[in-house]
Structure formats: C-alpha cells, structure tokens
Design a protein around this motif. Structure first.
Motif, PDB file in Angstrom:
ATOM      1  N   TRP A 147       0.835  -1.213   0.000  1.00 43.28           N
ATOM      2  CA  TRP A 147       0.000   0.000   0.000  1.00 43.28           C
ATOM      3  C   TRP A 147       0.861   1.252   0.000  1.00 43.28           C
ATOM      4  O   TRP A 147       0.566   2.219  -0.705  1.00 43.28           O
ATOM      5  CB  TRP A 147      -0.943   0.017   1.215  1.00 43.28           C
ATOM      6  N   SER A 148       1.909   1.245   0.821  1.00 47.86           N
ATOM      7  CA  SER A 148       2.732   2.463   0.876  1.00 47.86           C
ATOM      8  C   SER A 148       3.478   2.667  -0.444  1.00 47.86           C
ATOM      9  O   SER A 148       3.745   3.794  -0.858  1.00 47.86           O
ATOM     10  CB  SER A 148       3.708   2.417   2.056  1.00 47.86           C
ATOM     11  N   LEU A 149       3.789   1.564  -1.129  1.00 45.61           N
ATOM     12  CA  LEU A 149       4.470   1.658  -2.431  1.00 45.61           C
ATOM     13  C   LEU A 149       3.578   2.355  -3.457  1.00 45.61           C
ATOM     14  O   LEU A 149       4.053   3.135  -4.285  1.00 45.61           O
ATOM     15  CB  LEU A 149       4.806   0.243  -2.918  1.00 45.61           C
ATOM     16  N   ILE A 150       2.268   2.071  -3.394  1.00 47.84           N
ATOM     17  CA  ILE A 150       1.364   2.704  -4.359  1.00 47.84           C
ATOM     18  C   ILE A 150       0.660   3.935  -3.768  1.00 47.84           C
ATOM     19  O   ILE A 150      -0.274   4.478  -4.343  1.00 47.84           O
ATOM     20  CB  ILE A 150       0.315   1.706  -4.910  1.00 47.84           C
ATOM     21  N   GLY A 151       1.120   4.341  -2.585  1.00 51.81           N
ATOM     22  CA  GLY A 151       0.666   5.616  -2.014  1.00 51.81           C
ATOM     23  C   GLY A 151      -0.663   5.578  -1.288  1.00 51.81           C
ATOM     24  O   GLY A 151      -1.294   6.608  -1.084  1.00 51.81           O
TER      25      GLY A 151
END
Lengths: 361, 250
Positions: A230-234
């Motif tokens: 999730w953090s990778l895709i914001g």
C-alpha cells in the motif's frame, strides 16, 4: 508437549493479539476429530462405555448434542431464521445452515460461512470471562481450570479443527505467559499444526485443516507485506474498515487457491462483505453467548436481550443477502494442483520481499 | 467497550423499521414473498392479523414475515398449507418454533369457507375431505375475497383440478358469491407448462398474474405459459424478477 517448547528461545514473541480474527475461513465443517455419530450409536457406547476411550467421547457428545439442540430450540423461539442459526453457529459452532440450504448458499457466495465456526475469538472470550470470574490467570489452579473449561467448550462445539487449533495456540500462549516466556505467533501456529498432525496425520489432506491454518497464517504474516504494498502505491490507512479490509484480504489471499482447488469457486464479494459485516461478529458472539445462557434462566430476559441483538444480526443477514445478489459475487474458477503450488511459492516470495522492504524502512 | 454507539445503532434501527413498516401494518394487503423456487404469501387482514399461505422451502417466509413488523416478534396468526411439498411447506417447522400460537389449516376441501372477518377464503379444491395433501393435485385451491378484491391461489394444482375449478367458479359467479373479473391470479406450479389451463385464464380475465418462482432446473416458468397469460391481457409479475410483490386494496 513441553519437550517441544525448545522451539522457542528467550526473546521470541508470540503475537496473540491477531487471534480475534483467527480463521473463520473454513468451508468444510466436517472434522475427523468428530467420531461419527453412527459409530457412537453402533458401538452402543452411550450407555455402557462412559469410562473408556471412545465411550467417553460418545457420552460427552451425547450430552453436548442434547444441550445444543435444547439451546437451538430456545433461541429459535426468540429469533427468526436465519438469525437464530447465526447465533447458534457463532456461539456453539453448530452448523444448522444445512437445514436452510438457501441461506447456506448465500453465506458461501459471499465468503461469510466462516463466522459460524468456533475459533480463536470464542476461545479467548471464554478464557477471559473465566479469568474475570476466578481472579488472576497467574495462579496455577485458575490456569488449569481455564484451559480445561475452554477445552470442554471446544468439545461442545464439536472439536472442529479451528477450535482445536485455537485452543492449542491459546493454551501455549497463556502457559508461556504464566512462566514469563515470550513467544512468537507463527511458531505457535506451526507447533499447533504439528500436534494436530501427530494425533491425526490424515488432517493434512483435510480442507478444514488447510483453510484454518492458512487463514491464520495469512492474518499473521500478510498484513505487514500488504502495508509495504500500500505504501508503495501511495495508499495510507490504518484504522477501521481499511484495517478490516487488510485482514480480510490477507486471509483471502491464503485460502482462495485451496477453496478454488477443492470447490471450484472464488468469492469476490468476500473482499467487500467481510470488512463491512465482521465488526458485528464479536458483538453478536458475546451477546449470543449471554442469550444462550439466559435462555435457560429467564424467558423474559431472553426476549429483551434478543431485541438488542436482532438489529446487528439483521445487518449481517441484509448485507449477505445484498452482496450475494450480484452476478459476479462468486466466480467459477478451479485451480490445478500445479497452479496452486506455483501460487503459494509466488505469494510467499512476495510476502518475504515486501516485509523485508517494510522492515528496512 | 463503549456502549453508546451500539445503543444509538439499535434505537436508529428500530425507528427506521417502524417508519418502513407502519404504512402497511394495519390495512389489507397480499404479499407474494420472494422465497426462491417455492410459494409463500402473506395476507394482512384488518382487525385480525396476518395469515401465511405456504412457507416456501426453508427460512425466507419466517424471515420476511418477521420483517413485516419492526420488532423480531411473530406476527403470523394462521398458516394455510396448500400441500406438503418441500417448496410449499419446508419452512413450517421453523415457523412453528418462532410462532408458538399459530393455527395451521391443512385439512380443508371444496365447500369450506375460512372466515377471517373482512377476508374470506373459499376453498375450491381438493374435492374430498381427509386428503393427504401430498400430491400436487391435492393442493388447496382457494379464492380470496376482500370486498371487491378477488385473488385465486392455486398451489401446484394440475389440469385435472383446474378444469373442475373453473366450473365451481362459474357456479359461485351465478350465485353472486364472487364477482368474477379476477384481480390477481397466482399461476399454478411456478408456471409449469403441465399446469397451464388457458381456458381458466380466459374465463377469469385476471388483471395481474403472479408467478412465484426462483432458480430451478425445471424450466419454470414456461415461455408458453407466460405468452398465454400475456395474450389473455394479464400483466405478468414474477417473484424472481420483481422480488416480493404486494397488492393492496382499500
């Protein structure tokens, strides 16, 4: 049992907090732990063999079946169907949905059939209540009573795999806590699986066993990796529905290939339906437990409590019926055995990579 | 645990349910419940209560009839079973557990009239007393009359039953007991082609034809049946497409 405790060393940590979501993802309610009723009846052990082996089991089963039937009848007097069946399933693990196949199909379509299984939440709830009644859980007498009563409770529910697994995991966790030893969730899970397989090796090929352990494993190890994704895709969000969605997705990622391999379906609706209705399950289990107790004490109080419980059950029923109405709620997909193995290899690599990335950060 | 949000939820739920169910609660209506492949109808009768005709396969009639009131209490006073096939009587055990004081009518025959005050049910078939009600042709066939509102409920009755029924209806018309020009016709046996009595529809000229049907492997309802009904000028309503279908009359 304690010989195997060398699996853990000082510094290990058992994460017991995730047990509230413990594997409610079993589609197969049959368990080889249950001696078939016919076997009990044929062996004529109910009257004569109460003090030995299968006789004890059959005698216990006879009493617990009578109790469950009596409880079911009393609950059905104060709640309509399928609400009453939900309560009986959540509290006593009694699957009465076979008698109402239409709603059983709905639960399967929306991937909510797991709520009618006694598992980690129920076991920890009963243990916590007992400790509140008895006092401290750091007294050996209380601990033994707690473990014994939760074992009996898992027996009343029919000794299903989820209940046995949850009881084993809970027992290890509280015993470790009693001796001041930290433990780690995944190790306890693996240990519990090994214990069950030692007792009944055929469980390795049981759908119930596979779903129960994979769902729990998913809830333990996937959320961290998903957080990385999730953090990778914001995408940011750590509370409420998003957290429930994450937990549900974690379990689904682990169990869907097995469900697809054995049953030829994958529930898409489960991803949405689970986060929306799972919040009512702990509440319904708690109130349902009180309802079962009151049903044997006071009809008036039972009716009053049923009034409070009904809206939550009705929300569950309405959502499940609504989501099952969509044409693509459940897809007909059948994984091959090879495809399933490839899937699990890939998913474990992905979990490893994303979890490592999260830890580095 | 903070109780307040849960209490708000419970109070809000019941307020909403009261708002939804109050307009319907006292007047006359007949609801053809969407119970899948099966039959179940609720008749609300002023100054009497609710009567359930058939219970469907399993839980739905119990659930839907409980939903007719805001609170989870049994609001069914009587149950009529047309015959004891699973798709008509499968939910009876469940209903009887939730509703302890219901009267079950299952041994009626031609000539009987069940009088619920403003609503009367004229039993047109089966012809003999002590029918086992096990076969489709043993189904209760009833004409419901509420002032000038008339509905024919046919269960799963076959052609051999519906033929004589049309003669009985003509007799009733001649005697002025019923008006004819039916408002609602419950199509027999979920729209099966083997229960399609076109001449009965032509005689009765119903305004609405209701097919109580769900997912099935029998091909119900048959296209021919639907065409015949539409050809007779009847507006066809299906529970699988329209959901629960309710008719009211003042």
């Amino acid at each position: 049992m304690f010989i195997l405790l060398t699996l853990w060393r000082v510094g290990d940590f058992i994460d017991w907090s995730s047990q509230t979501f413990i594997d409610k993802f079993s589609n197969d309610f049959e368990s080889t732990y249950q001696a078939p009723v016919d076997e009990c009846v044929q062996a004529n052990r109910l009257d004569t063999g109460f003090f030995g082996g299968q006789g004890i089991y059959c005698g216990f089963k006879s009493v617990s079946d009578k109790f469950k039937l009596e409880a079911s009848n009393k609950i059905q007097e104060v709640l309509p169907s399928p609400h009453s069946e939900l309560v009986i399933g959540m509290v006593l693990g009694e699957n009465r949905f076979k008698l109402i196949p239409t709603y059983n199909d709905i639960l399967k379509t929306v991937g909510l059939v797991h709520v009618v299984v006694v598992s980690g939440y129920n076991i920890s709830l009963v243990f916590t209540l007992l400790m509140r009644l008895l006092g401290s859980q750091y007294k050996i007498k209380n601990l033994i009573i707690g473990l014994f009563c939760t074992f009996i409770y898992s027996g009343i529910s029919g000794f299903g795999v989820p209940a046995i697994r949850a009881w084993l995991m809970g027992s290890i966790a509280v015993t470790f806590k009693f001796y001041g030893r930290p433990t780690q969730g995944t190790k306890v899970l693996i240990f519990s699986a090994l214990v069950i397989l030692c007792i009944a090796p055929s469980q390795l090929f049981s759908v119930s066993f596979l779903l129960s352990f994979l769902a729990t494993l998913g809830v333990m190890v996937v959320p961290e990796a998903l957080g990385g994704l999730w953090s990778l895709i914001g995408v940011k969000g750590k509370v409420g529905l998003f957290e429930d969605f994450n937990t549900s997705l974690s379990a689904q990622l682990m169990v869907n290939p097995i469900i697809s391999y054995y049953f030829g379906t994958v529930s898409l609706a489960a991803l949405i339906a689970n986060p929306l209705v799972l919040w009512v399950v702990p509440l319904c289990t708690m109130l349902g437990g009180a309802l079962v107790f009151l049903a044997f004490v006071s009809p008036l109080l039972t009716k009053i409590l049923a009034l409070f419980l009904y809206p939550f059950l009705d929300l569950f029923v309405s959502f499940s019926e609504f989501f099952s109405g969509f044409k693509s709620a459940s897809l007909q997909i059948r994984f091959s055995f090879f495809g399933m193995i490839v899937y699990y290899v890939l998913i474990f690599i992905a979990i490893k990579l994303f979890s490592r990335a999260v830890r580095k950060r | 645990m903070k109780l307040f949000p849960y209490i708000i939820f419970v109070v809000g739920y019941y307020l909403l349910r009261m708002l939804v169910s109050l307009p319907q609660s006292n007047g006359f209506y007949i609801s053809f419940l969407n119970v899948g492949q099966g039959d179940s109808f609720v008749i609300s009768i002023p100054n009497y209560g609710k009567v359930l005709v058939d219970t469907g396969v399993d839980y739905q009639s119990n659930y839907l009839s409980a939903r007719a009131s805001p609170f989870p209490v049994c609001n069914i006073k009587s149950v009529l079973i047309t015959h004891y096939d699973g798709d008509h009587a499968g939910g009876l055990e469940r209903i009887s557990k939730f509703c302890r004081d219901i009267t079950v009518y299952d041994n009626l025959s031609n000539g009987d009239v069940v009088d619920f005050g403003s609503v009367k049910l004229y039993v047109l078939s089966p012809p003999r007393k002590n029918s086992t009600h096990q076969e489709n042709d043993d189904s209760l066939v009833m004409l419901l009359k509420y002032y000038d509102f008339e509905t024919l409920l046919t269960g799963d009755a076959g052609l051999s039953v519906l033929g004589p029924v049309s003669k009985i209806i003509n007799n009733y018309k001649d005697k002025g007991i019923i008006l004819g020009g039916l408002d609602v016709y419950k199509v027999s046996h979920h729209g099966s082609p083997y229960n399609n009595n076109k001449s009965l529809v032509d005689i009765l000229k119903p305004k609405y034809c209701v097919v109580s049907v769900g997912k099935n492997n029998y091909g119900h309802p048959s296209k021919k049946v639907i065409q015949d009904l539409a050809g007779a000028g009847c507006v066809v309503q299906r529970t699988d497409e329209n959901g629960t279908i309710t008719f009211t009359s003042r």
